[in-house]
Motif scaffolding. Structure first.
Motif, PDB file in Angstrom:
ATOM      1  N   GLY A   1      50.354  32.677 -27.258  1.00 60.08           N
ATOM      2  CA  GLY A   1      51.172  31.471 -27.106  1.00 60.08           C
ATOM      3  C   GLY A   1      50.408  30.206 -27.457  1.00 60.08           C
ATOM      4  N   ASN A   2      49.148  30.113 -27.001  1.00 60.66           N
ATOM      5  CA  ASN A   2      48.348  28.920 -27.294  1.00 60.66           C
ATOM      6  C   ASN A   2      48.120  28.754 -28.790  1.00 60.66           C
ATOM      7  N   TYR A   3      47.725  29.834 -29.449  1.00 61.41           N
ATOM      8  CA  TYR A   3      47.515  29.754 -30.891  1.00 61.41           C
ATOM      9  C   TYR A   3      48.839  29.497 -31.620  1.00 61.41           C
ATOM     10  N   GLY A   4      49.906  30.160 -31.176  1.00 61.27           N
ATOM     11  CA  GLY A   4      51.212  29.966 -31.807  1.00 61.27           C
ATOM     12  C   GLY A   4      51.683  28.526 -31.714  1.00 61.27           C
ATOM     13  N   ILE A   5      51.550  27.922 -30.552  1.00 53.20           N
ATOM     14  CA  ILE A   5      51.986  26.533 -30.367  1.00 53.20           C
ATOM     15  C   ILE A   5      51.110  25.578 -31.176  1.00 53.20           C
ATOM     16  N   THR A   6      49.814  25.829 -31.192  1.00 57.87           N
ATOM     17  CA  THR A   6      48.910  24.965 -31.956  1.00 57.87           C
ATOM     18  C   THR A   6      49.232  25.024 -33.448  1.00 57.87           C
ATOM     19  N   PHE A   7      49.378  26.236 -33.980  1.00 57.07           N
ATOM     20  CA  PHE A   7      49.690  26.378 -35.408  1.00 57.07           C
ATOM     21  C   PHE A   7      51.069  25.798 -35.724  1.00 57.07           C
ATOM     22  N   ALA A   8      52.033  25.960 -34.810  1.00 57.81           N
ATOM     23  CA  ALA A   8      53.374  25.401 -35.023  1.00 57.81           C
ATOM     24  C   ALA A   8      53.308  23.881 -35.069  1.00 57.81           C
ATOM     25  N   ALA A   9      52.532  23.292 -34.171  1.00 60.87           N
ATOM     26  CA  ALA A   9      52.401  21.835 -34.151  1.00 60.87           C
ATOM     27  C   ALA A   9      51.733  21.340 -35.433  1.00 60.87           C
ATOM     28  N   ILE A  10      50.676  22.018 -35.860  1.00 59.44           N
ATOM     29  CA  ILE A  10      49.995  21.613 -37.097  1.00 59.44           C
ATOM     30  C   ILE A  10      50.943  21.733 -38.285  1.00 59.44           C
ATOM     31  N   GLY A  11      51.640  22.858 -38.394  1.00 59.68           N
ATOM     32  CA  GLY A  11      52.576  23.061 -39.502  1.00 59.68           C
ATOM     33  C   GLY A  11      53.701  22.041 -39.498  1.00 59.68           C
ATOM     34  N   GLY A  12      54.268  21.786 -38.331  1.00 60.23           N
ATOM     35  CA  GLY A  12      55.372  20.835 -38.225  1.00 60.23           C
ATOM     36  C   GLY A  12      54.948  19.409 -38.538  1.00 60.23           C
TER      37      GLY A  12
ATOM     38  N   ALA B   1      47.958  15.643 -39.237  1.00 58.28           N
ATOM     39  CA  ALA B   1      48.072  16.885 -38.453  1.00 58.28           C
ATOM     40  C   ALA B   1      46.735  17.256 -37.828  1.00 58.28           C
ATOM     41  N   GLY B   2      45.668  17.217 -38.611  1.00 55.19           N
ATOM     42  CA  GLY B   2      44.351  17.581 -38.080  1.00 55.19           C
ATOM     43  C   GLY B   2      43.866  16.634 -37.021  1.00 55.19           C
ATOM     44  N   SER B   3      44.043  15.340 -37.269  1.00 55.27           N
ATOM     45  CA  SER B   3      43.510  14.365 -36.320  1.00 55.27           C
ATOM     46  C   SER B   3      44.314  14.320 -35.020  1.00 55.27           C
ATOM     47  N   THR B   4      45.628  14.481 -35.100  1.00 54.34           N
ATOM     48  CA  THR B   4      46.414  14.418 -33.867  1.00 54.34           C
ATOM     49  C   THR B   4      46.338  15.717 -33.071  1.00 54.34           C
ATOM     50  N   ILE B   5      46.655  16.823 -33.696  1.00 55.99           N
ATOM     51  CA  ILE B   5      46.738  18.087 -32.961  1.00 55.99           C
ATOM     52  C   ILE B   5      45.346  18.602 -32.584  1.00 55.99           C
ATOM     53  N   LEU B   6      44.474  18.762 -33.569  1.00 55.28           N
ATOM     54  CA  LEU B   6      43.145  19.302 -33.279  1.00 55.28           C
ATOM     55  C   LEU B   6      42.275  18.276 -32.556  1.00 55.28           C
ATOM     56  N   GLY B   7      42.483  16.998 -32.824  1.00 59.32           N
ATOM     57  CA  GLY B   7      41.772  15.956 -32.092  1.00 59.32           C
ATOM     58  C   GLY B   7      42.169  15.937 -30.627  1.00 59.32           C
ATOM     59  N   TYR B   8      43.447  16.138 -30.362  1.00 61.39           N
ATOM     60  CA  TYR B   8      43.926  16.201 -28.975  1.00 61.39           C
ATOM     61  C   TYR B   8      43.327  17.409 -28.255  1.00 61.39           C
ATOM     62  N   LYS B   9      43.302  18.554 -28.932  1.00 65.45           N
ATOM     63  CA  LYS B   9      42.745  19.757 -28.309  1.00 65.45           C
ATOM     64  C   LYS B   9      41.236  19.630 -28.099  1.00 65.45           C
TER      65      LYS B   9
ATOM     66  N   THR C   1      63.943  17.571 -42.727  1.00 63.57           N
ATOM     67  CA  THR C   1      63.973  18.104 -41.362  1.00 63.57           C
ATOM     68  C   THR C   1      63.900  19.626 -41.382  1.00 63.57           C
ATOM     69  N   MET C   2      64.651  20.244 -42.292  1.00 62.96           N
ATOM     70  CA  MET C   2      64.639  21.705 -42.386  1.00 62.96           C
ATOM     71  C   MET C   2      63.280  22.207 -42.833  1.00 62.96           C
ATOM     72  N   LYS C   3      62.642  21.500 -43.771  1.00 58.55           N
ATOM     73  CA  LYS C   3      61.307  21.888 -44.210  1.00 58.55           C
ATOM     74  C   LYS C   3      60.312  21.794 -43.058  1.00 58.55           C
ATOM     75  N   THR C   4      60.452  20.763 -42.225  1.00 59.04           N
ATOM     76  CA  THR C   4      59.567  20.601 -41.073  1.00 59.04           C
ATOM     77  C   THR C   4      59.766  21.733 -40.077  1.00 59.04           C
ATOM     78  N   ILE C   5      61.011  22.096 -39.831  1.00 55.54           N
ATOM     79  CA  ILE C   5      61.305  23.198 -38.908  1.00 55.54           C
ATOM     80  C   ILE C   5      60.746  24.505 -39.454  1.00 55.54           C
ATOM     81  N   LYS C   6      60.913  24.730 -40.763  1.00 54.33           N
ATOM     82  CA  LYS C   6      60.366  25.946 -41.376  1.00 54.33           C
ATOM     83  C   LYS C   6      58.840  25.965 -41.286  1.00 54.33           C
ATOM     84  N   GLY C   7      58.202  24.804 -41.499  1.00 50.66           N
ATOM     85  CA  GLY C   7      56.749  24.715 -41.399  1.00 50.66           C
ATOM     86  C   GLY C   7      56.264  25.027 -40.001  1.00 50.66           C
ATOM     87  N   ALA C   8      56.964  24.497 -38.998  1.00 53.30           N
ATOM     88  CA  ALA C   8      56.594  24.767 -37.608  1.00 53.30           C
ATOM     89  C   ALA C   8      56.822  26.239 -37.260  1.00 53.30           C
ATOM     90  N   THR C   9      57.914  26.810 -37.736  1.00 51.39           N
ATOM     91  CA  THR C   9      58.205  28.218 -37.461  1.00 51.39           C
ATOM     92  C   THR C   9      57.169  29.130 -38.111  1.00 51.39           C
TER      93      THR C   9
END
Length: 162
Positions: free
Chosen positions: A66-77, A105-113, A19-27
Motif C-alpha cells: 500500500g505504501n509503495y502503491g500510494i507513493t507511485f500513484a502520487a508521483i504518476g498523478g 513530482a519528485g520534489s513534492t512527493i519524495l521531498g515530503y517522504k 484529467t483522464m491522463k492524470t487518472i491513468k498516470g496515477a492508476t
C-alpha cells in the motif's frame, strides 16, 4: 495565427482529456508501486513466515504494498497532471513539460517522504533529468509516420460485396 502542425494538433486534441491522463498516470503508478512493494517486502522487510504466525507477515506485506502503491500513484498523478498543465499553458509539446512535471513530482512527493529540502531538490532534479533524457531521446510508444489510420475503409464497395 496557429503555429501547430497537424500532427501536433492531433496530439493536443487526443481522445483523453488532461484529467483522464492524470487518472491513468496515477492508476498505472499505483499498480506498479503495489507490485514493486510486493517484491521489496518479499526480499527485505518480511521475515520468514511460520505456519502458526502468518498474519503479522501478511499485514506487513500489505502495508508495504500500500505504501509503495500510494507513493507511485502520487508521483504518476502529479507528474502527468503538471506536465498536462504546462503543455496546455505553453501550447507546446517538448521535453520542458516533462522536466517541470518530473521536478514537481519528485520534489513534492519524495521531498515530503524524505522530510528535507535537500531531498526534495535532489529527487525533483533526478526525475526532471530522467524525464528530459527520455523525452529528448525520442523514447515513445507512438510513432507518427504522417499517415492517418481509420477504423473503416474509404474505398467504395461494389454492390456484389454487400
Amino acid at each position: 495565427m496557429d503555429s501547430l502542425d497537424p500532427a501536433e494538433r492531433r496530439y493536443l486534441e487526443d481522445e483523453d482529456s488532461p484529467t483522464m491522463k492524470t487518472i491513468k498516470g496515477a492508476t498505472n503508478g499505483f499498480v506498479t508501486g503495489t507490485i514493486f512493494g510486493t517484491i521489496v517486502a518479499t526480499w527485505y522487510d518480511v521475515p520468514r513466515v511460520e505456519r502458526s504466525v502468518a498474519l503479522p507477515g501478511l499485514i506487513r506485506t500489505l502495508k508495504m504494498m500500500g505504501n509503495y502503491g500510494i507513493t507511485f500513484a502520487a508521483i504518476g498523478g502529479v507528474y502527468i497532471g503538471v506536465e498536462q498543465i504546462v503543455q496546455n499553458y505553453r501550447m507546446k509539446r517538448d521535453f520542458i513539460n516533462g522536466a517541470v512535471g518530473g521536478f514537481v513530482a519528485g520534489s513534492t512527493i519524495l521531498g515530503y517522504k524524505g522530510k528535507s529540502i535537500s531531498t526534495a531538490i535532489s529527487a525533483g532534479a533526478a526525475l526532471a533529468v530522467t524525464s528530459s533524457l527520455i523525452d529528448a531521446g525520442g523514447q515513445t510508444t507512438r510513432i507518427d509516420n504522417g499517415k492517418e489510420y481509420y477504423p473503416y475503409t474509404t474505398k467504395k464497395r461494389s454492390t456484389a460485396d454487400s
